[in-house]
Design an enzyme around this catalytic site. Structure first.
Site, PDB file in Angstrom:
ATOM      1  CE  LYS A   1      -4.119  -2.679   1.534  1.00  0.00           C
ATOM      2  NZ  LYS A   1      -4.384  -3.375   2.658  1.00  0.00           N
TER       3      LYS A   1
ATOM      4  CD  GLN B   1      -3.802  -4.977   6.107  1.00  0.00           C
ATOM      5  OE1 GLN B   1      -3.618  -3.976   5.683  1.00  0.00           O
ATOM      6  NE2 GLN B   1      -4.136  -6.000   5.805  1.00  0.00           N
TER       7      GLN B   1
ATOM      8  CG  ASP C   1     -10.664  -0.447   4.212  1.00  0.00           C
ATOM      9  OD1 ASP C   1     -10.116  -1.406   3.087  1.00  0.00           O
ATOM     10  OD2 ASP C   1      -9.759  -1.359   4.931  1.00  0.00           O
TER      11      ASP C   1
END
Ligand code: NDP
Length: 290
Positions: A53, A97, A120
């Site tokens: 990322k 994460q 997200d």
């Protein structure tokens, strides 16, 4: 023999578009989109995802911050960091994460991220918008699948689509995006009876189960499009998906490999969401006369 869907190529195509747009925006505004990625603990796969990322941010010309916190980090400490990032105007997206260590409640953490920085799209308000079809932030992995289908001119409208898996991250939003594109969608899960009878109906079969070699050729209709979302590790350490690639590619019309299929797309969609968040912020500040 199926045509292989090249997720790396499509992902690069999307990241190049994002990079160009970012450059143009930077010339106008003097600023760039910013993403903060938080990792708690020592999960090795998560470290790889976070590194990828960061690299994608660099490629697209974004500003990025990454926080690699020890396993012992308390929920309170994590929430405090999220609060700081929520208030930081240089940060347009905050990504925590998953999975988090067991002592931290993932839902509490997801809910702490401002919906306008929830790149997200896990926050319930963003999930609700996806359901309504009125969303700014794409659910990254399912949206990546939709981009692959679009790039290869695979029309979804009116098709029988079967999704195996009903997780909040993949299966459910995948079904929604297919439905928004006018597919007839069936969602299967561990209690589905006669699974192979259902999957053999699919013009487009999406597998998000998390079991290697789960989908075998006898479960696939001749000429079906097979999208493998699964990421599993074989005993020899190599990655594989949920589909028995060798046998299924002989029957399918299109198939995604693992690695190099859906995986790279998830990251490009995250970049897309971060750019969207940045553009919405710029628009809000223009509207406020700032
Ligand atoms: P989950 O474990 O949350 O969900 C798995 C789903 O598979 C569940 O809905 C489960 O059903 C279903 N399932 C399990 N066993 C069976 C069975 N025997 N028959 C039918 N359905 C079954 O996983 P995720 O959705 O988070 O992830 C799925 C896979 O995708 C994983 O390999 C993951 O690593 C990968 N992944 C890949 C991403 C990418 O970027 N490519 C991103 C996210 C995930 P039930 O609900 O009944 O338990």
């Amino acid at each position: 023999m199926a045509q292989k869907i090249d997720g790396k190529e499509v992902s690069l195509f999307i990241k190049d578009k994002i990079k160009n747009e970012t450059e143009k925006l930077k010339n106008k505004t003097g600023s760039v989109p910013g993403l903060a990625v938080i990792l708690v603990g020592n999960d090795s796969a998560s470290h790889v995802y976070v590194r990828n990322k960061k690299l994608a941010c660099e490629y697209c010309g974004f500003y990025s911050e990454s926080y690699e916190l020890p396993e012992s980090t308390s929920q309170q400490q994590l929430l405090k960091l999220i609060d700081t990032l929520n208030k930081n105007n240089n940060i347009d997206g905050i990504l925590v994460q998953m999975p988090l260590p067991a002592h931290i409640d993932a839902d509490t953490v997801i809910n702490a991220i401002l919906p306008e920085k929830d790149v997200d799209a896990f926050n319930p308000s963003n999930v609700g918008r996806i359901m309504l079809g009125e969303y700014s932030f794409l659910p990254c992995t399912p949206a990546g699948v939709m981009e692959l289908l679009k790039y290869y001119n695979i029309d979804v409208s009116g098709k029988e689509c079967v999704v195996i898996g009903r997780s909040n991250i993949v299966g459910k939003p995948m079904a929604m995006l297919l439905l928004h594109e006018n597919a007839t969608v069936t969602v299967c899960h561990s209690r589905t009876r006669e699974l192979a009878d259902v999957t053999r109906r699919a013009d487009i079969l999406v597998c998000a189960v998390g079991h290697p070699m789960f989908v075998t050729a006898d479960m696939v209709k001749d000429g079906a499009v097979v999208i493998d979302v699964g990421i599993n590790r074989k005993p020899d350490g190599k990655l594989c998906g949920d589909v028995d690639f060798e046998s299924v590619e002989k029957k399918a019309s299109f198939i995604t490999p693992v690695p190099g299929g859906v995986g790279p797309m998830t990251i490009s969609m995250l970049m897309q969401n971060t750019l969207t968040s940045y553009k919405l912020k710029v628009k809000r500040s223009q509207n406020n006369g700032i």
